[in-house]
Structures are given as C-alpha cells and as structure tokens.
Design a protein around this motif. Sequence first.
Motif, mmCIF file in Angstrom:
data_model
loop_
_atom_site.group_PDB
_atom_site.id
_atom_site.type_symbol
_atom_site.label_atom_id
_atom_site.label_comp_id
_atom_site.label_asym_id
_atom_site.label_seq_id
_atom_site.Cartn_x
_atom_site.Cartn_y
_atom_site.Cartn_z
ATOM 1 N N PHE A 11 0.993 -1.164 0.094
ATOM 2 C CA PHE A 11 0.088 0.034 0.149
ATOM 3 C C PHE A 11 0.710 1.328 -0.061
ATOM 4 O O PHE A 11 0.515 2.255 -0.805
ATOM 5 N N ILE A 12 1.718 1.127 1.016
ATOM 6 C CA ILE A 12 2.796 2.388 0.952
ATOM 7 C C ILE A 12 3.351 2.746 -0.358
ATOM 8 O O ILE A 12 3.620 3.838 -0.830
ATOM 9 N N THR A 13 3.934 1.433 -1.032
ATOM 10 C CA THR A 13 4.655 1.790 -2.418
ATOM 11 C C THR A 13 3.632 2.237 -3.540
ATOM 12 O O THR A 13 4.118 3.170 -4.325
ATOM 13 N N ILE A 14 2.449 1.729 -3.356
ATOM 14 C CA ILE A 14 1.752 2.292 -4.570
ATOM 15 C C ILE A 14 1.354 3.789 -4.149
ATOM 16 O O ILE A 14 1.122 4.405 -5.066
ATOM 17 N N LEU A 15 1.226 4.096 -2.912
ATOM 18 C CA LEU A 15 0.818 5.440 -2.551
ATOM 19 C C LEU A 15 1.966 6.245 -3.253
ATOM 20 O O LEU A 15 1.808 7.374 -3.707
ATOM 21 N N ILE A 16 3.382 5.924 -2.848
ATOM 22 C CA ILE A 16 4.347 6.676 -3.327
ATOM 23 C C ILE A 16 4.642 6.583 -4.799
ATOM 24 O O ILE A 16 4.786 7.760 -5.379
ATOM 25 N N HIS A 17 4.094 5.697 -5.593
ATOM 26 C CA HIS A 17 4.281 5.647 -6.889
ATOM 27 C C HIS A 17 3.100 6.599 -7.405
ATOM 28 O O HIS A 17 3.448 7.416 -8.444
ATOM 29 N N LEU A 18 1.767 6.785 -6.927
ATOM 30 C CA LEU A 18 0.864 7.774 -7.050
ATOM 31 C C LEU A 18 1.305 9.127 -6.961
ATOM 32 O O LEU A 18 1.005 9.997 -7.766
ATOM 33 N N VAL A 19 1.979 9.426 -5.926
ATOM 34 C CA VAL A 19 2.602 10.665 -5.739
ATOM 35 C C VAL A 19 3.667 10.890 -6.692
ATOM 36 O O VAL A 19 3.641 12.265 -7.148
ATOM 37 N N ILE A 20 4.512 10.120 -6.959
ATOM 38 C CA ILE A 20 5.500 10.408 -7.956
ATOM 39 C C ILE A 20 4.699 10.788 -9.134
ATOM 40 O O ILE A 20 5.232 11.802 -10.154
ATOM 41 N N PHE A 21 3.551 10.014 -9.628
ATOM 42 C CA PHE A 21 2.906 10.449 -10.919
ATOM 43 C C PHE A 21 2.247 11.945 -10.892
ATOM 44 O O PHE A 21 2.345 12.634 -11.892
ATOM 45 N N TYR A 22 1.915 12.168 -9.508
ATOM 46 C CA TYR A 22 1.256 13.624 -9.467
ATOM 47 C C TYR A 22 2.502 14.430 -9.724
ATOM 48 O O TYR A 22 1.880 15.732 -10.226
ATOM 49 N N PHE A 23 3.400 14.326 -9.023
ATOM 50 C CA PHE A 23 4.598 15.438 -9.110
ATOM 51 C C PHE A 23 4.960 15.500 -10.378
ATOM 52 O O PHE A 23 5.741 16.597 -10.990
ATOM 53 N N TRP A 24 5.103 14.411 -11.226
ATOM 54 C CA TRP A 24 5.702 14.229 -12.661
ATOM 55 C C TRP A 24 4.775 15.052 -13.504
ATOM 56 O O TRP A 24 5.122 15.771 -14.460
ATOM 57 N N ILE A 25 3.524 15.142 -13.460
ATOM 58 C CA ILE A 25 2.699 15.929 -13.982
ATOM 59 C C ILE A 25 2.649 17.278 -13.553
ATOM 60 O O ILE A 25 2.582 18.320 -14.268
ATOM 61 N N PHE A 26 2.462 17.582 -12.447
ATOM 62 C CA PHE A 26 1.965 18.870 -11.899
ATOM 63 C C PHE A 26 3.198 19.843 -11.497
ATOM 64 O O PHE A 26 3.292 20.975 -11.283
ATOM 65 N N ASP A 27 4.254 19.240 -11.069
ATOM 66 C CA ASP A 27 5.536 19.706 -10.172
ATOM 67 C C ASP A 27 6.967 18.906 -10.394
ATOM 68 O O ASP A 27 7.328 18.528 -9.445
ATOM 69 N N TRP A 28 7.151 18.886 -11.777
ATOM 70 C CA TRP A 28 8.276 17.919 -11.931
ATOM 71 C C TRP A 28 9.639 18.485 -11.292
ATOM 72 O O TRP A 28 10.630 17.782 -11.162
ATOM 73 N N THR A 29 9.713 19.625 -11.066
ATOM 74 C CA THR A 29 11.230 20.157 -10.494
ATOM 75 C C THR A 29 11.351 19.427 -9.006
ATOM 76 O O THR A 29 12.447 19.324 -8.670
#
Length: 87
Positions: A11-29
């Motif tokens: 669950f934690i790893t999937i959550l981290i992957h989704l947060v990475i996806f969010y940052f990749w789209i909205f705030d890649w810096t």
Amino acid sequence: MKRFLLRTFTFITILIHLVIFYFWIFDWTKLVTNVGLSVWGGSILLGAMLYYIGRGKSKRFILLTTLMTIFLATMALFIEMITTSMP
C-alpha cells in the motif's frame, strides 16, 4: 504478521508511485532533486521486490504502478535528453 507487513508495504509503495505520478505531471522540479530521485529509484526497487514476494491482486497492482513509474522515469530521461541537445 507476514501478510500484514506485505500489504502495508504494498500500500505504501503504491501510494508513493501515485505521488510520483502527481509530481511528474504538476511539479516535476521536485522529482529532479537528490531526494526526489532517491525516492523515485527506491520506490522502483521496492516495487520490484514486492512483486516477486507478493501474491494475489496486490501483485498485479504493484506491477502496474511499478511499470508506470519506470515508464515515467524513461520518459523524463528522454525529455531531458531532447531538451539538452537543443541549441
């Protein structure tokens, strides 16, 4: 106990992957910092480990999110290579 820990880490790893996806789209810096790249690489390694250990539906979810994260990393490297080669 082992099953509980496996589900928790999955669950934690999937959550981290989704947060990475969010940052990749909205705030890649935030992803191209040392911490961001470490979390990115660590989550891919943890996802691969959990895939080989896991079972059932969680195994499929962790595979899909890990592949998505690998795809995003590949695309980020490709985009970086293209933009740095421009005059």
